[in-house]
Design a protein around this motif. Structure first.
Motif, PDB file in Angstrom:
ATOM      1  N   LYS A  51       0.675  -0.944  -0.015  1.00  0.00           N
ATOM      2  CA  LYS A  51      -0.517  -0.005  -0.051  1.00  0.00           C
ATOM      3  C   LYS A  51       0.596   1.443   0.205  1.00  0.00           C
ATOM      4  CE  LYS A  51      -4.024  -1.793   2.340  1.00  0.00           C
ATOM      5  NZ  LYS A  51      -5.032  -2.324   3.623  1.00  0.00           N
ATOM      6  N   ALA A  52       2.151   1.056   0.641  1.00  0.00           N
ATOM      7  CA  ALA A  52       2.872   2.097   0.975  1.00  0.00           C
ATOM      8  C   ALA A  52       3.714   3.005  -1.058  1.00  0.00           C
ATOM      9  CB  ALA A  52       4.156   1.823   1.586  1.00  0.00           C
ATOM     10  N   GLY A  53       3.230   1.520  -1.532  1.00  0.00           N
ATOM     11  CA  GLY A  53       4.217   1.444  -3.002  1.00  0.00           C
ATOM     12  C   GLY A  53       5.249   0.664  -3.651  1.00  0.00           C
ATOM     13  N   ALA A  54       6.230   0.007  -2.549  1.00  0.00           N
ATOM     14  CA  ALA A  54       6.502  -0.752  -3.329  1.00  0.00           C
ATOM     15  C   ALA A  54       6.440  -2.015  -3.643  1.00  0.00           C
ATOM     16  CB  ALA A  54       7.551  -1.599  -1.447  1.00  0.00           C
ATOM     17  N   ILE A  55       7.201  -2.743  -4.960  1.00  0.00           N
ATOM     18  CA  ILE A  55       6.699  -3.981  -6.079  1.00  0.00           C
ATOM     19  C   ILE A  55       7.598  -5.176  -4.834  1.00  0.00           C
ATOM     20  CG2 ILE A  55       5.792  -2.227  -7.321  1.00  0.00           C
ATOM     21  CD1 ILE A  55       9.691  -3.527  -7.418  1.00  0.00           C
ATOM     22  N   GLY A  56       8.244  -5.009  -3.726  1.00  0.00           N
ATOM     23  CA  GLY A  56       9.391  -6.282  -3.661  1.00  0.00           C
ATOM     24  C   GLY A  56       9.427  -6.337  -1.907  1.00  0.00           C
ATOM     25  N   ILE A  57      10.274  -7.666  -2.106  1.00  0.00           N
ATOM     26  CA  ILE A  57      10.200  -7.987  -0.553  1.00  0.00           C
ATOM     27  C   ILE A  57      11.500  -8.559  -0.571  1.00  0.00           C
ATOM     28  CG2 ILE A  57       8.148  -6.948   0.335  1.00  0.00           C
ATOM     29  CD1 ILE A  57       7.345  -9.953   1.213  1.00  0.00           C
ATOM     30  N   ASN A  58      12.690  -8.442   0.378  1.00  0.00           N
ATOM     31  CA  ASN A  58      12.848  -9.534   1.334  1.00  0.00           C
ATOM     32  C   ASN A  58      12.250  -9.599   2.229  1.00  0.00           C
ATOM     33  OD1 ASN A  58      14.899  -9.113  -1.073  1.00  0.00           O
ATOM     34  ND2 ASN A  58      16.564  -8.139   0.568  1.00  0.00           N
ATOM     35  N   ILE A  59      12.726 -11.577   3.012  1.00  0.00           N
ATOM     36  CA  ILE A  59      11.428 -11.856   3.571  1.00  0.00           C
ATOM     37  C   ILE A  59      12.601 -13.525   4.379  1.00  0.00           C
ATOM     38  CG2 ILE A  59       9.666 -13.124   2.145  1.00  0.00           C
ATOM     39  CD1 ILE A  59       8.309 -12.805   4.929  1.00  0.00           C
ATOM     40  N   GLU A  60      13.046 -12.580   5.386  1.00  0.00           N
ATOM     41  CA  GLU A  60      14.829 -14.160   5.124  1.00  0.00           C
ATOM     42  C   GLU A  60      13.349 -14.662   6.642  1.00  0.00           C
ATOM     43  OE1 GLU A  60      17.130 -12.017   9.367  1.00  0.00           O
ATOM     44  OE2 GLU A  60      16.447 -10.869   7.519  1.00  0.00           O
ATOM     45  N   ASP A  61      14.555 -16.523   6.437  1.00  0.00           N
ATOM     46  CA  ASP A  61      13.622 -16.982   7.633  1.00  0.00           C
ATOM     47  C   ASP A  61      14.891 -18.000   8.467  1.00  0.00           C
ATOM     48  OD1 ASP A  61      16.292 -18.416   6.458  1.00  0.00           O
ATOM     49  OD2 ASP A  61      15.070 -20.381   5.881  1.00  0.00           O
ATOM     50  N   GLY A  62      15.226 -16.538   9.224  1.00  0.00           N
ATOM     51  CA  GLY A  62      16.424 -16.143   9.912  1.00  0.00           C
ATOM     52  C   GLY A  62      16.330 -16.074  10.928  1.00  0.00           C
ATOM     53  N   LEU A  63      14.793 -15.288  11.647  1.00  0.00           N
ATOM     54  CA  LEU A  63      14.858 -14.292  12.755  1.00  0.00           C
ATOM     55  C   LEU A  63      13.187 -15.282  13.161  1.00  0.00           C
ATOM     56  CD1 LEU A  63      15.414 -12.413  14.260  1.00  0.00           C
ATOM     57  CD2 LEU A  63      14.647 -10.409  12.468  1.00  0.00           C
ATOM     58  N   SER A  64      13.827 -15.330  14.405  1.00  0.00           N
ATOM     59  CA  SER A  64      12.171 -15.631  14.947  1.00  0.00           C
ATOM     60  C   SER A  64      11.779 -15.011  16.167  1.00  0.00           C
ATOM     61  CB  SER A  64      11.871 -17.285  14.966  1.00  0.00           C
ATOM     62  OG  SER A  64      10.688 -17.617  16.003  1.00  0.00           O
ATOM     63  N   ALA A  65      11.115 -14.241  16.513  1.00  0.00           N
ATOM     64  CA  ALA A  65      10.467 -14.046  18.250  1.00  0.00           C
ATOM     65  C   ALA A  65      11.983 -13.460  18.723  1.00  0.00           C
ATOM     66  CB  ALA A  65      10.740 -14.944  18.709  1.00  0.00           C
ATOM     67  N   GLY A  66      12.773 -12.492  17.812  1.00  0.00           N
ATOM     68  CA  GLY A  66      13.952 -11.453  18.197  1.00  0.00           C
ATOM     69  C   GLY A  66      14.989 -12.401  18.312  1.00  0.00           C
ATOM     70  N   GLU A 105      -3.974 -10.200  -4.364  1.00  0.00           N
ATOM     71  CA  GLU A 105      -5.438  -9.573  -3.165  1.00  0.00           C
ATOM     72  C   GLU A 105      -5.592  -7.838  -4.202  1.00  0.00           C
ATOM     73  OE1 GLU A 105      -6.214 -10.402   0.291  1.00  0.00           O
ATOM     74  OE2 GLU A 105      -6.514 -12.353   0.287  1.00  0.00           O
ATOM     75  N   LEU A 106      -4.411  -7.085  -2.934  1.00  0.00           N
ATOM     76  CA  LEU A 106      -3.786  -6.006  -3.471  1.00  0.00           C
ATOM     77  C   LEU A 106      -3.706  -5.424  -5.035  1.00  0.00           C
ATOM     78  CD1 LEU A 106      -1.898  -4.581  -0.187  1.00  0.00           C
ATOM     79  CD2 LEU A 106      -4.627  -4.394  -1.242  1.00  0.00           C
ATOM     80  N   GLY A 107      -3.733  -6.636  -6.008  1.00  0.00           N
ATOM     81  CA  GLY A 107      -3.472  -6.160  -7.253  1.00  0.00           C
ATOM     82  C   GLY A 107      -2.054  -6.171  -7.607  1.00  0.00           C
ATOM     83  N   VAL A 108      -1.492  -6.276  -7.312  1.00  0.00           N
ATOM     84  CA  VAL A 108       0.618  -5.995  -7.423  1.00  0.00           C
ATOM     85  C   VAL A 108       1.224  -7.453  -7.267  1.00  0.00           C
ATOM     86  CG1 VAL A 108       1.959  -4.938  -6.562  1.00  0.00           C
ATOM     87  CG2 VAL A 108       0.346  -4.031  -6.016  1.00  0.00           C
ATOM     88  N   ASP A 109       2.086  -7.660  -8.113  1.00  0.00           N
ATOM     89  CA  ASP A 109       2.595  -8.848  -8.474  1.00  0.00           C
ATOM     90  C   ASP A 109       3.740  -8.459  -7.682  1.00  0.00           C
ATOM     91  OD1 ASP A 109       3.512 -11.823  -9.655  1.00  0.00           O
ATOM     92  OD2 ASP A 109       4.100 -10.999 -11.046  1.00  0.00           O
ATOM     93  N   LEU A 110       3.926  -8.463  -6.644  1.00  0.00           N
ATOM     94  CA  LEU A 110       4.828  -8.569  -5.880  1.00  0.00           C
ATOM     95  C   LEU A 110       6.248  -9.709  -5.528  1.00  0.00           C
ATOM     96  CD1 LEU A 110       5.770  -6.481  -2.609  1.00  0.00           C
ATOM     97  CD2 LEU A 110       5.036  -8.755  -1.761  1.00  0.00           C
ATOM     98  N   PHE A 111       6.900  -9.212  -6.375  1.00  0.00           N
ATOM     99  CA  PHE A 111       7.909  -9.739  -6.176  1.00  0.00           C
ATOM    100  C   PHE A 111       8.398 -10.273  -5.138  1.00  0.00           C
ATOM    101  CE2 PHE A 111      12.688 -11.521  -6.810  1.00  0.00           C
ATOM    102  CZ  PHE A 111      12.740 -11.724  -8.482  1.00  0.00           C
ATOM    103  N   ILE A 112       9.395 -11.522  -4.199  1.00  0.00           N
ATOM    104  CA  ILE A 112       8.785 -11.946  -3.014  1.00  0.00           C
ATOM    105  C   ILE A 112      10.410 -12.792  -2.879  1.00  0.00           C
ATOM    106  CG2 ILE A 112       8.381 -14.055  -1.002  1.00  0.00           C
ATOM    107  CD1 ILE A 112       5.790 -13.591  -2.287  1.00  0.00           C
ATOM    108  N   ASN A 113      11.468 -12.201  -2.836  1.00  0.00           N
ATOM    109  CA  ASN A 113      13.183 -12.276  -2.904  1.00  0.00           C
ATOM    110  C   ASN A 113      12.675 -13.474  -1.483  1.00  0.00           C
ATOM    111  OD1 ASN A 113      15.298 -12.951  -3.703  1.00  0.00           O
ATOM    112  ND2 ASN A 113      15.896 -10.597  -2.837  1.00  0.00           N
TER     113      ASN A 113
END
Length: 268
Positions: free
Chosen positions: A108-123, A146-154
């Protein structure tokens, strides 16, 4: 053109930058000023979570309040005319619902891609169950659609950074997780800490996902990474560290010489 149509065009452009041709090299930003400077010559802008946190006075690791992150994204996307991808760390929570909520705020803020990591949990930095991370990826994918954006998920995986085992064991774990994340809908695989060119080539051969490598000490040259098949190269926090060194050196020069040094040179 309305804002959402423009955003989706940026999403398509960004996705295309991971295909054939030279790898996408991301000179990571940490605020609006750096995003604007980088966008003058770059095809896209990405943030470094560590650099953003440092600039805002926080430690890395989801310590920056999410509203501050979303506000920064909104200002950055309003200021530049290139695609912007955001380091979302682990999605600001351990559940798929939390990751989806965070991703929605970023989209919603306008970004089209994210990094999302599997190495951080509960701080705590640790390798979470890949099924847990895959559930986050699916939730983020559904929300973005659902928001109509083909987000690039890295999808970022940290066996090398967290020293899961020998380099070969780390590679096996990264390849195993890449397969799980690809099935869940990830668009790329990001493996910080992987610097050995032979292992990089093997990872490229073992996953259909575009491979993202982060620059650090011992990293091969961009040309060598390109020949190995790497599709994305992130400079991470290094640009900020270089900038801070330059500012520190300039400040020391002024303090010692009582002169302005090179600070009054005209902008190029």
């Amino acid at each position: 053109m309305d804002a959402r149509t423009q955003q989706q065009q940026y999403a398509e452009t960004f996705r295309g930058l991971h295909r054939a041709g030279d790898p996408l090299v991301l000179f990571n930003a940490w605020d609006v000023a750096t995003a604007k400077a980088i966008a003058k010559t770059a095809a896209a802008v990405a943030t470094s979570s560590g650099a953003v946190a440092a600039a805002l006075g926080y430690a890395d690791g989801e310590h920056v309040p999410f509203d501050m992150v979303a506000g920064l994204v909104s200002r950055m996307t309003a200021a530049v005319s290139v695609p912007i991808s955001i380091d979302l760390e682990a999605g600001y929570g351990d559940t798929p619902e939390a990751a989806a909520t965070a991703a929605a705020g970023i989209v919603k803020a306008g970004a089209i891609g994210i990094n999302i990591e599997d190495g951080l949990s509960a701080g705590q930095r640790q390798l979470v169950d890949p099924k847990q991370h895959a559930a986050k990826i699916r939730a983020v994918r559904d929300t973005a659609q659902e928001l109509g954006v083909d987000l690039f998920i890295n999808a970022r995986t940290d066996p090398f950074l967290l020293k899961f085992g020998s380099p070969e064991q780390c590679l096996e774990e990264a390849a195993r997780r890449a397969a799980v994340y690809a099935e869940a809908g990830a668009d790329g695989i990001f493996v910080p800490g992987l610097t050995d060119l032979t292992l990089i080539e093997q990872l490229v051969q073992r996953t259909p996902l575009p491979v993202n490598i982060m620059v650090t000490q011992g990293i091969p040259a961009i040309a060598d990474l390109a020949r190995a098949g790497v599709r994305r190269i992130s400079l991470g926090p290094w640009p900020m560290m270089a900038a801070m060194r330059a500012i520190g050196q300039a400040a020391a020069t002024v303090a010692a010489s009582r002169q302005y040094g090179t600070l009054l040179q005209p902008n190029g």
